[in-house]
Motif scaffolding. Structure first.
Motif, PDB file in Angstrom:
ATOM      1  N   ILE A   1     -12.214 -24.029   6.321  1.00 47.77           N
ATOM      2  CA  ILE A   1     -11.321 -22.923   5.940  1.00 47.77           C
ATOM      3  C   ILE A   1     -10.186 -23.481   5.095  1.00 47.77           C
ATOM      4  O   ILE A   1      -9.409 -24.305   5.563  1.00 47.77           O
ATOM      5  CB  ILE A   1     -10.753 -22.244   7.216  1.00 47.77           C
ATOM      6  N   HIS A   2     -10.108 -23.038   3.846  1.00 49.22           N
ATOM      7  CA  HIS A   2      -9.109 -23.551   2.910  1.00 49.22           C
ATOM      8  C   HIS A   2      -8.044 -22.490   2.675  1.00 49.22           C
ATOM      9  O   HIS A   2      -8.354 -21.416   2.167  1.00 49.22           O
ATOM     10  CB  HIS A   2      -9.777 -23.927   1.582  1.00 49.22           C
ATOM     11  N   VAL A   3      -6.812 -22.795   3.020  1.00 49.12           N
ATOM     12  CA  VAL A   3      -5.700 -21.858   2.840  1.00 49.12           C
ATOM     13  C   VAL A   3      -4.897 -22.295   1.615  1.00 49.12           C
ATOM     14  O   VAL A   3      -4.491 -23.454   1.522  1.00 49.12           O
ATOM     15  CB  VAL A   3      -4.785 -21.851   4.084  1.00 49.12           C
ATOM     16  N   ALA A   4      -4.708 -21.376   0.681  1.00 60.80           N
ATOM     17  CA  ALA A   4      -3.989 -21.686  -0.556  1.00 60.80           C
ATOM     18  C   ALA A   4      -2.786 -20.771  -0.664  1.00 60.80           C
ATOM     19  O   ALA A   4      -2.935 -19.554  -0.813  1.00 60.80           O
ATOM     20  CB  ALA A   4      -4.899 -21.503  -1.768  1.00 60.80           C
TER      21      ALA A   4
ATOM     22  N   ASP B   1       2.713  -5.611  -3.663  1.00 62.26           N
ATOM     23  CA  ASP B   1       1.464  -5.078  -3.111  1.00 62.26           C
ATOM     24  C   ASP B   1       0.248  -5.883  -3.567  1.00 62.26           C
ATOM     25  O   ASP B   1      -0.877  -5.410  -3.461  1.00 62.26           O
ATOM     26  CB  ASP B   1       1.311  -3.603  -3.477  1.00 62.26           C
ATOM     27  N   ARG B   2       0.447  -7.125  -4.037  1.00 60.16           N
ATOM     28  CA  ARG B   2      -0.711  -7.965  -4.356  1.00 60.16           C
ATOM     29  C   ARG B   2      -1.546  -8.125  -3.080  1.00 60.16           C
ATOM     30  O   ARG B   2      -0.998  -8.237  -1.979  1.00 60.16           O
ATOM     31  CB  ARG B   2      -0.284  -9.318  -4.938  1.00 60.16           C
ATOM     32  N   ALA B   3      -2.875  -8.130  -3.268  1.00 66.03           N
ATOM     33  CA  ALA B   3      -3.745  -8.272  -2.099  1.00 66.03           C
ATOM     34  C   ALA B   3      -3.786  -9.709  -1.615  1.00 66.03           C
ATOM     35  O   ALA B   3      -3.464 -10.640  -2.347  1.00 66.03           O
ATOM     36  CB  ALA B   3      -5.157  -7.808  -2.466  1.00 66.03           C
ATOM     37  N   MET B   4      -4.179  -9.890  -0.372  1.00 66.45           N
ATOM     38  CA  MET B   4      -4.546 -11.209   0.140  1.00 66.45           C
ATOM     39  C   MET B   4      -6.007 -11.145   0.532  1.00 66.45           C
ATOM     40  O   MET B   4      -6.483 -10.128   1.047  1.00 66.45           O
ATOM     41  CB  MET B   4      -3.703 -11.574   1.351  1.00 66.45           C
ATOM     42  N   LEU B   5      -6.711 -12.252   0.318  1.00 64.34           N
ATOM     43  CA  LEU B   5      -8.164 -12.240   0.461  1.00 64.34           C
ATOM     44  C   LEU B   5      -8.683 -13.287   1.440  1.00 64.34           C
ATOM     45  O   LEU B   5      -8.116 -14.370   1.563  1.00 64.34           O
ATOM     46  CB  LEU B   5      -8.834 -12.529  -0.892  1.00 64.34           C
ATOM     47  N   TYR B   6      -9.792 -12.952   2.065  1.00 58.75           N
ATOM     48  CA  TYR B   6     -10.727 -13.915   2.611  1.00 58.75           C
ATOM     49  C   TYR B   6     -11.907 -13.937   1.656  1.00 58.75           C
ATOM     50  O   TYR B   6     -12.395 -12.868   1.255  1.00 58.75           O
ATOM     51  CB  TYR B   6     -11.208 -13.484   3.999  1.00 58.75           C
ATOM     52  N   ALA B   7     -12.371 -15.133   1.258  1.00 62.06           N
ATOM     53  CA  ALA B   7     -13.569 -15.200   0.419  1.00 62.06           C
ATOM     54  C   ALA B   7     -14.430 -16.360   0.876  1.00 62.06           C
ATOM     55  O   ALA B   7     -13.914 -17.425   1.262  1.00 62.06           O
ATOM     56  CB  ALA B   7     -13.190 -15.368  -1.051  1.00 62.06           C
ATOM     57  N   ARG B   8     -15.746 -16.152   0.843  1.00 61.66           N
ATOM     58  CA  ARG B   8     -16.669 -17.268   1.062  1.00 61.66           C
ATOM     59  C   ARG B   8     -17.338 -17.540  -0.280  1.00 61.66           C
ATOM     60  O   ARG B   8     -17.957 -16.658  -0.877  1.00 61.66           O
ATOM     61  CB  ARG B   8     -17.690 -16.912   2.147  1.00 61.66           C
ATOM     62  N   ILE B   9     -17.107 -18.765  -0.772  1.00 59.85           N
ATOM     63  CA  ILE B   9     -17.614 -19.143  -2.090  1.00 59.85           C
ATOM     64  C   ILE B   9     -18.239 -20.528  -1.964  1.00 59.85           C
ATOM     65  O   ILE B   9     -17.599 -21.439  -1.410  1.00 59.85           O
ATOM     66  CB  ILE B   9     -16.481 -19.205  -3.140  1.00 59.85           C
ATOM     67  N   ARG B  10     -19.425 -20.689  -2.438  1.00 56.38           N
ATOM     68  CA  ARG B  10     -20.081 -21.997  -2.477  1.00 56.38           C
ATOM     69  C   ARG B  10     -20.056 -22.651  -1.092  1.00 56.38           C
ATOM     70  O   ARG B  10     -19.785 -23.817  -0.960  1.00 56.38           O
ATOM     71  CB  ARG B  10     -19.344 -22.882  -3.505  1.00 56.38           C
TER      72      ARG B  10
ATOM     73  N   GLN C   1     -17.971 -22.509   1.254  1.00 54.92           N
ATOM     74  CA  GLN C   1     -16.663 -22.798   1.833  1.00 54.92           C
ATOM     75  C   GLN C   1     -15.926 -21.473   2.031  1.00 54.92           C
ATOM     76  O   GLN C   1     -16.186 -20.501   1.335  1.00 54.92           O
ATOM     77  CB  GLN C   1     -15.840 -23.695   0.896  1.00 54.92           C
ATOM     78  N   GLN C   2     -14.952 -21.461   2.963  1.00 52.93           N
ATOM     79  CA  GLN C   2     -14.164 -20.260   3.218  1.00 52.93           C
ATOM     80  C   GLN C   2     -12.738 -20.434   2.681  1.00 52.93           C
ATOM     81  O   GLN C   2     -12.165 -21.511   2.792  1.00 52.93           O
ATOM     82  CB  GLN C   2     -14.103 -19.995   4.723  1.00 52.93           C
ATOM     83  N   TYR C   3     -12.191 -19.367   2.130  1.00 55.51           N
ATOM     84  CA  TYR C   3     -10.860 -19.418   1.522  1.00 55.51           C
ATOM     85  C   TYR C   3     -10.005 -18.263   2.039  1.00 55.51           C
ATOM     86  O   TYR C   3     -10.498 -17.150   2.219  1.00 55.51           O
ATOM     87  CB  TYR C   3     -10.961 -19.332  -0.013  1.00 55.51           C
ATOM     88  N   VAL C   4      -8.722 -18.544   2.213  1.00 55.40           N
ATOM     89  CA  VAL C   4      -7.731 -17.517   2.532  1.00 55.40           C
ATOM     90  C   VAL C   4      -6.612 -17.706   1.520  1.00 55.40           C
ATOM     91  O   VAL C   4      -6.011 -18.785   1.456  1.00 55.40           O
ATOM     92  CB  VAL C   4      -7.211 -17.686   3.979  1.00 55.40           C
ATOM     93  N   ALA C   5      -6.340 -16.693   0.721  1.00 55.35           N
ATOM     94  CA  ALA C   5      -5.428 -16.868  -0.410  1.00 55.35           C
ATOM     95  C   ALA C   5      -4.977 -15.518  -0.946  1.00 55.35           C
ATOM     96  O   ALA C   5      -5.623 -14.505  -0.702  1.00 55.35           O
ATOM     97  CB  ALA C   5      -6.132 -17.634  -1.535  1.00 55.35           C
ATOM     98  N   PRO C   6      -3.860 -15.509  -1.688  1.00 59.52           N
ATOM     99  CA  PRO C   6      -3.495 -14.273  -2.385  1.00 59.52           C
ATOM    100  C   PRO C   6      -4.503 -14.001  -3.508  1.00 59.52           C
ATOM    101  O   PRO C   6      -5.111 -14.931  -4.040  1.00 59.52           O
ATOM    102  CB  PRO C   6      -2.114 -14.575  -2.993  1.00 59.52           C
TER     103      PRO C   6
END
Lengths: 261, 261, 261
Positions: free
Chosen positions: B64-67, B76-85, B87-92
């Motif tokens: 889990i990579h937090v950026a 009101d910018r979104a924040m995301l969870y994404a699974r890419i390649r 790996q898991q990401y948590v980021a704006p």
């Protein structure tokens, strides 16, 4: 609790931090080590006191926080174990815990006197490695703090300027400068409660002034000098997208005033 | 997966990183925390996007990579969870994942909307600590990403200049400058495939040129300006034993050309 | 032993360190990773050799220490596994282990030749990530060092100036400068044994001199230039509360003399 944090003035690049970690892991290989910061300006006990107060409350209860800002190393200054606000601290008794203890009475304070939990021999110039690290490691293995030495009646205090409130103004100071160059004051959101935070509030620091207290940087254009409430509920002064401390030549301790007409 | 990495623009010295770690460990004391870097230049989303693309693929699948490079915090910018390649990401959702997503279609994207997995209350200026850190900690405990919020159709994009190839040349740019001052370009070893890499290849950046593409610094004398293939299979420009970016005044985005006669 | 330390010249801010950590954790997710320092000056093998000698002995026996200061990467320089003084090391054979090996004969030295324990493929410019990190991770899982390659007869040496003693003086050098700017010499407390350490001992470095050898900074007023015994039992020169190296313009290798009349 096997989480141990480290706060020092050794510099981020210093291998002395690793020497402390080696000592901890030699006693408790299962300890979880977390760096708070090693960039406290050399011997700046006040700065470290503010950082400990800001950050350590975010950790699980009973985390062990080791603070090595220790200009008196080798003198007869005491070293302490203290439990404050449900966290545990190991530090010299030089005021580094005094900001934490300002509003939260320590639940327990012990003076470190029992060499059974220290390295043997100890040096005269690096008690972080030789006394505080091994004490923290033993605590993380479940040693009762009462084993570490006698109860201590009081911990060393530093003077902390408290904001003064009157009918039409609040007078505070710059408490710290964060890594973005934002100016964190000792004026809290609580103190602003019930007063206007719109353009009627004039916030002044040095020769700079701004009107209104915002909640979000993005409410104003880049380059604006603004006041806002920071993530620890304190009044902060910032230049959006820039380093306010460097740009405006402001340092810790300078007065900050919020005034209403 | 209990490995959580942190990438921020807080500065290496900042105790704000420790505040995030405290939040993570309060939720999952068994999490393994790894710093990727905290030296992203303030608010430099593109720089962080390149670092995430370079480094995160080296971690075990589902790390889990937090950026937290988040100039829009509190808007009101979104924040995301994404699974890419894998790996898991948590980021704006500000483009920080866009370089990763350029060639690897995200397997899953969720918009963080469920405050059940956040701190309560949350601040308006530090969502890294109050939203992203706790979300990562809950993920590390096995929370299904579907719990975090609704599926998101697309993630925010940034423009990424792609190298242009023609019969006798490749035109690219300096993508990043590493900590040795080497110039990493967006031209890959693949693009050079089948073309001469000996003295017939002329590599130009700013007013500087060199002939041939090497594989090892030590092939040429110290002080030489050379082109070589870096450890991520990209064309790199370097001065052996020196800081090319500083010495030559080259910055990110400047054109780099490989030409054959 | 699942503790792995990292010492590099990548710079504290470099994400390359995280790439190595990702590789280690991909092979052994349970490894405990500790940073010794990443601020070795670029390619300064001697500096790294001193740091490894100073710090690594503090870790539990059989901790695995990875040292990536590797200006010869991609040439035919060897890479080694060595067990010295009950600690394990993985490093290029460029002298970085030579200060450790000066007084402690290596118990075992193996040349890394078996690609079974490397990444595949490997780059030509980042063997820290592609060879040393995976070798360390496999060792931490219990792989027998004999699997890594053939026994190596000797490790690469660097010249280390040894202090010279005569009836009325000891001649040494500045070995390193610590993060406070204190000057650490290669003269040990042992060498001073049996000689006066009071005002009859005159300590000279560059054009500066001081009388007596102290044990504690706080014995003298701030701003004093003093000699004392450091936390590793070496003679140190310091300005109390200041950065002696910067203030006096002293660099590593400059002579230091203790003389008695």
């Amino acid at each position: 609790m096997s989480i141990i944090t480290l706060t020092t003035d050794f510099g981020t690049d210093s291998p002395y931090v690793a020497a402390m970690k080696g000592v901890v892991l030699s006693i408790n290989p299962g300890a979880t080590l977390v760096d708070v910061t090693h960039a406290i300006p050399p011997q700046d006990v006040r700065h470290a006191a503010v950082v400990l107060d800001d950050v350590t409350g975010r950790f699980p209860a009973d985390t062990i926080h080791v603070a090595v800002i220790d200009p008196g190393v080798g003198t007869d200054r005491a070293m302490l174990y203290a439990r404050i606000r449900r966290q545990q601290y190991v530090a010299p008794d030089n005021g580094v815990l005094s900001r934490l203890a300002r509003r939260h009475a320590p639940e327990r304070v012990i003076r470190l006197k029992n060499p059974k939990y220290w390295l043997n021999p100890i040096s005269k110039t690096f008690h972080g490695r030789d006394i505080m690290a091994p004490v923290a490691a033993h605590l993380s293995l479940g040693v009762d703090p009462a084993e570490l030495g006698p109860v201590c009646e009081a911990i060393g205090q530093l003077e902390w300027a408290e904001p003064r409130r009157s009918a039409d103004r609040i007078d505070g100071v710059v408490l710290e400068i964060d890594s973005f160059g934002n100016l964190i004051t000792n004026i809290t959101a609580d103190m602003l409660g019930g007063r206007p935070t719109d353009h009627r509030a004039c916030v002044v620091c040095s020769i700079y002034e701004t009107y209104g207290v915002y909640s979000v940087y993005a409410q104003v254009p880049g380059g604006s000098f603004i006041a806002l409430i920071d993530s620890s509920d304190r009044l902060e002064l910032a230049i959006v997208g820039d380093n306010a401390a460097r740009r405006l030549g402001i340092t810790v301790g300078m007065p900050v005033t919020v005034a209403w007409e």
